[in-house]
Design an enzyme around this catalytic site. Structure first.
Site, PDB file in Angstrom:
ATOM      1  N   THR A   1      -1.534   7.333  -0.333  1.00 53.03           N
ATOM      2  CA  THR A   1      -2.836   7.147  -0.986  1.00 53.03           C
ATOM      3  C   THR A   1      -3.568   5.883  -0.532  1.00 53.03           C
ATOM      4  O   THR A   1      -4.765   5.731  -0.785  1.00 53.03           O
ATOM      5  CB  THR A   1      -2.658   7.031  -2.515  1.00 53.03           C
ATOM      6  N   ARG A  61       0.846  -1.204   0.000  1.00 51.13           N
ATOM      7  CA  ARG A  61       0.000   0.000   0.000  1.00 51.13           C
ATOM      8  C   ARG A  61       0.874   1.245   0.000  1.00 51.13           C
ATOM      9  O   ARG A  61       1.800   1.339   0.794  1.00 51.13           O
ATOM     10  CB  ARG A  61      -0.869   0.036   1.271  1.00 51.13           C
ATOM     11  N   ASP A  84       4.439  -4.346  10.302  1.00 50.28           N
ATOM     12  CA  ASP A  84       5.464  -3.714  11.147  1.00 50.28           C
ATOM     13  C   ASP A  84       5.528  -4.389  12.518  1.00 50.28           C
ATOM     14  O   ASP A  84       6.618  -4.612  13.057  1.00 50.28           O
ATOM     15  CB  ASP A  84       5.156  -2.225  11.319  1.00 50.28           C
ATOM     16  N   ASP A 132      -0.174  -1.337  12.351  1.00 55.57           N
ATOM     17  CA  ASP A 132       0.360  -1.907  11.115  1.00 55.57           C
ATOM     18  C   ASP A 132       0.803  -3.334  11.393  1.00 55.57           C
ATOM     19  O   ASP A 132       1.798  -3.569  12.091  1.00 55.57           O
ATOM     20  CB  ASP A 132       1.539  -1.059  10.611  1.00 55.57           C
TER      21      ASP A 132
HETATM   22  C1  PRP Z   1      -1.412  -4.171   4.680  1.00 53.79           C
HETATM   23  C2  PRP Z   1      -2.154  -5.455   4.967  1.00 53.79           C
HETATM   24  C3  PRP Z   1      -2.981  -5.639   3.741  1.00 53.79           C
HETATM   25  C4  PRP Z   1      -3.296  -4.227   3.340  1.00 53.79           C
HETATM   26  C5  PRP Z   1      -4.718  -3.934   3.707  1.00 53.79           C
HETATM   27  O1  PRP Z   1      -0.317  -4.414   3.874  1.00 53.79           O
HETATM   28  O2  PRP Z   1      -1.299  -6.523   5.225  1.00 53.79           O
HETATM   29  O3  PRP Z   1      -2.298  -6.322   2.702  1.00 53.79           O
HETATM   30  O4  PRP Z   1      -2.401  -3.381   4.053  1.00 53.79           O
HETATM   31  O5  PRP Z   1      -5.091  -2.651   3.300  1.00 53.79           O
HETATM   32  P1  PRP Z   1      -6.205  -2.390   2.192  1.00 53.79           P
HETATM   33  O6  PRP Z   1      -7.378  -3.233   2.526  1.00 53.79           O
HETATM   34  O7  PRP Z   1      -6.488  -0.913   2.372  1.00 53.79           O
HETATM   35  O8  PRP Z   1      -5.613  -2.685   0.866  1.00 53.79           O
HETATM   36  P2  PRP Z   1       0.775  -3.322   3.464  1.00 53.79           P
HETATM   37  O9  PRP Z   1       0.491  -2.794   2.100  1.00 53.79           O
HETATM   38  O10 PRP Z   1       0.905  -2.317   4.562  1.00 53.79           O
HETATM   39  O11 PRP Z   1       2.099  -4.146   3.279  1.00 53.79           O
HETATM   40  P3  PRP Z   1       2.918  -5.133   4.225  1.00 53.79           P
HETATM   41  O12 PRP Z   1       2.097  -6.375   4.373  1.00 53.79           O
HETATM   42  O13 PRP Z   1       4.149  -5.355   3.418  1.00 53.79           O
HETATM   43  O14 PRP Z   1       3.187  -4.456   5.540  1.00 53.79           O
HETATM   44  N1  URA Z   2      -2.783  -2.387   7.100  1.00 58.13           N
HETATM   45  C1  URA Z   2      -2.462  -2.607   8.391  1.00 58.13           C
HETATM   46  O1  URA Z   2      -1.468  -3.294   8.697  1.00 58.13           O
HETATM   47  N2  URA Z   2      -3.244  -2.052   9.340  1.00 58.13           N
HETATM   48  C2  URA Z   2      -4.322  -1.311   9.050  1.00 58.13           C
HETATM   49  O2  URA Z   2      -5.012  -0.832   9.963  1.00 58.13           O
HETATM   50  C3  URA Z   2      -4.630  -1.078   7.694  1.00 58.13           C
HETATM   51  C4  URA Z   2      -3.837  -1.643   6.738  1.00 58.13           C
END
Ligand code: PRP
Ligand code: URA
Length: 207
Positions: free
Chosen positions: A106, A102, A201, A198
């Site tokens: 945005t 993500r 993280d 997150d």
């Molecule tokens: C997070 C989570 C989902 C996404 C959800 O991933 O693990 O994949 O956000 O958000 P959405 O429903 O608004 O798309 P992120 O993109 O932060 O990546 P990561 O798993 O590498 O931390």
């Molecule tokens: N991704 C996350 O890890 N946490 C949230 O709350 C939304 C997207």
């Protein structure tokens, strides 16, 4: 579309510890793993079985073995925190991967990786992504899977926002969602409230 809420007290206890901002990464990983076993077990409730007879030390016993091919697809990177748990429930499953990130400003997800086993059209596909926020990542993942022929897909999450559920429902009304929590709303940064922060993280200590 159906949302299956995992209300088991053990699941809710684990979810609460995941939400707690004081929970450090090593414990967060353990709780995520244990909660994912419960979610996956519920999500596999309708898998077809075939009857078998095995010999116990005391003689033959009628039994049942899972008859369906299963493909588990974690969305990188946070979905990796659920993968081993799902595989412990269905050890014969094959594994695909989807890499999505993500944009921090945005909240739009862009794809950086995708690799799938063959035969998705004849498999039960289990998409695992702990956070269903805007639904952008889930819908992009479901579209990739549908383009590869997947017809029986279920989505396993740890926290879902109403906005994300609506988004998935509008695009893929047949997809079943399994989650222990439907939270209140998204904040201005598209994070789930109250959520757990997150997930990636906290799982990997990259705060
Ligand atoms: C997070 C989570 C989902 C996404 C959800 O991933 O693990 O994949 O956000 O958000 P959405 O429903 O608004 O798309 P992120 O993109 O932060 O990546 P990561 O798993 O590498 O931390
Ligand atoms: N991704 C996350 O890890 N946490 C949230 O709350 C939304 C997207």
């Amino acid at each position: 579309m159906a949302v299956h809420l995992i209300s088991h007290p053990v699941a809710q206890d684990l979810l609460t510890q995941l939400r707690d901002a004081q929970t450090p990464s090593p414990l967060f990983r353990q709780y995520a793993q244990r909660l994912s076993v419960l979610i996956a077990t519920e999500a596999m409730r309708d898998l077809p079985t075939r009857p078998v007879v095995v010999d116990t030390p005391l003689g033959p016993a009628d039994g049942a073995r899972i008859a369906s091919d299963v493909v588990v697809v974690p969305v990188l990177r946070a979905g990796l925190g659920m993968l081993d748990a799902v595989l412990s429930v269905v050890p014969h499953a094959r594994v695909g991967h989807i890499g999505l990130q993500r944009d921090e400003a945005t909240a739009v997800a862009s794809q950086y990786y995708a690799k799938f086993p063959s035969g998705l059209d004849s498999s039960v596909v289990v998409l695992v992504d702990p956070m269903l926020a805007t639904g952008g990542s889930a819908v992009a993942s479901l579209q990739l899977l549908a383009d590869r022929g997947a017809r029986r897909t279920r989505l396993l999450c740890i926290v879902a926002a109403p906005e994300g559920i609506r988004e998935v429902e509008a695009a893929f009304p047949d997809v079943q969602i399994y989650t222990p929590a439907i939270d209140h709303h998204l904040n201005a940064h598209k994070f789930i409230v109250p959520g757990l922060g997150d997930f990636g993280d906290r799982l990997y200590g990259t705060m």
